[in-house]
Write an enzyme that holds these catalytic residues in place. Sequence first.
Site, PDB file in Angstrom:
ATOM      1  N   THR A  46      67.207  73.978  26.071  1.00  0.00           N
ATOM      2  CA  THR A  46      68.365  73.600  25.262  1.00  0.00           C
ATOM      3  C   THR A  46      69.308  72.703  26.042  1.00  0.00           C
ATOM      4  OG1 THR A  46      68.223  75.740  24.132  1.00  0.00           O
ATOM      5  CG2 THR A  46      70.280  74.504  23.895  1.00  0.00           C
ATOM      6  N   THR A  47      69.618  73.107  27.280  1.00  0.00           N
ATOM      7  CA  THR A  47      70.536  72.338  28.113  1.00  0.00           C
ATOM      8  C   THR A  47      69.954  70.975  28.454  1.00  0.00           C
ATOM      9  OG1 THR A  47      71.201  74.466  29.062  1.00  0.00           O
ATOM     10  CG2 THR A  47      72.022  72.490  30.152  1.00  0.00           C
ATOM     11  N   TYR A 109      64.476  77.382  12.234  1.00  0.00           N
ATOM     12  CA  TYR A 109      64.521  76.907  10.853  1.00  0.00           C
ATOM     13  C   TYR A 109      63.507  77.630   9.961  1.00  0.00           C
ATOM     14  CZ  TYR A 109      65.152  73.974   6.782  1.00  0.00           C
ATOM     15  OH  TYR A 109      65.422  73.543   5.513  1.00  0.00           O
ATOM     16  N   TYR A 135      61.891  83.162  24.554  1.00  0.00           N
ATOM     17  CA  TYR A 135      63.306  82.795  24.557  1.00  0.00           C
ATOM     18  C   TYR A 135      63.914  83.225  23.232  1.00  0.00           C
ATOM     19  CZ  TYR A 135      67.385  79.589  24.841  1.00  0.00           C
ATOM     20  OH  TYR A 135      68.641  79.031  24.854  1.00  0.00           O
ATOM     21  N   ARG A 140      70.973  80.085  17.561  1.00  0.00           N
ATOM     22  CA  ARG A 140      70.467  78.724  17.363  1.00  0.00           C
ATOM     23  C   ARG A 140      69.280  78.669  16.416  1.00  0.00           C
ATOM     24  NH1 ARG A 140      71.841  74.318  20.623  1.00  0.00           N
ATOM     25  NH2 ARG A 140      73.321  74.778  22.279  1.00  0.00           N
ATOM     26  N   LYS A 164      63.771  85.486  28.018  1.00  0.00           N
ATOM     27  CA  LYS A 164      65.153  85.049  28.236  1.00  0.00           C
ATOM     28  C   LYS A 164      65.935  85.576  27.049  1.00  0.00           C
ATOM     29  CE  LYS A 164      68.170  80.991  28.347  1.00  0.00           C
ATOM     30  NZ  LYS A 164      68.254  79.496  28.271  1.00  0.00           N
ATOM     31  N   ILE A 206      68.612  82.736  33.378  1.00  0.00           N
ATOM     32  CA  ILE A 206      68.318  81.322  33.149  1.00  0.00           C
ATOM     33  C   ILE A 206      69.645  80.715  32.733  1.00  0.00           C
ATOM     34  CG2 ILE A 206      67.020  79.650  31.777  1.00  0.00           C
ATOM     35  CD1 ILE A 206      64.703  81.642  31.746  1.00  0.00           C
TER      36      ILE A 206
END
Length: 294
Positions: A46-47, A109, A135, A140, A164, A206
Amino acid sequence: MAVFKGAGVAIATPMKENGEVDYGQFDRLLEFQIENGTDAIIVCGTTGEASTLTHEEHLDVIGHCVKTVAGRLPVIAGTGSNCTETAVYLSTEAQKLGADGVLLVSPYYNKATQNGLYAHFKTVAQAVDVPVILYNVPSRTGCNILPETIVRLCRDVENIAGVKEASGNISQIAHLAAIADGCVDIYSGNDDQIVPILALGGIGVISVLSNIAPRQTHDICQKFFDGDVEGSRKMQLEAMELCSALFCEVNPIPVKKALSLMGMCSGALRMPLTQMEEPNAQRLERAMKAYGIL
């Protein structure tokens, strides 16, 4: 065996003002991490703005990271997708490029059922030989991987090592730790919850914070592992305002601003992400100064 233990950085992907990946700045960020004790590099998460990289760019960034790190630290590649076929493709290519493991976000989604999540992760994991970290970030993805599903996957699929956990739900994470009985490596996905998750048996984080404070984030974990729980707790609390400022706008907008304030990268973002609003930028700068990194 754990993919890594301690503080892994969810590293940002530096961009030029024209939107191209800036590999010169990327090398600088990687060396900064290695020099300051980071325990692993997590690339294209993501980052790392993986959602706006083309597949070619995504794999180029992974390959460049593996080549630059050159075995000095484990490199875990973010290769998740809401399309199982795409996740298989990115994961198998990342393994060919030399990644030491892959990080698979839950399908976003689509909002799969728990049976769908199980089938998705099992299919992707069985396509590679490297360790897999799940994850879970329902804020999100709109989809929560339940503890029972995580445990089932870690027990049924040999190379699924852990998760994570970025749900933010400490009760859920405690339930996971209780029913896992040691079969799940749990990493905090939130910088403000490192010590609580270590106390529940987690083995690291993380981290977004590690981008700008790699030594401190490493030390929060290491002090805990060394038995200095009070020292670890103190460091966690000292970082709380900075952690909050790093998430006062959606990640990675603030951390890229922070890196630009440190002179580490341009801070450029790809749309739909835009530059930080000025009041929030001022708050971030104050927090960085108070923390001693500016």
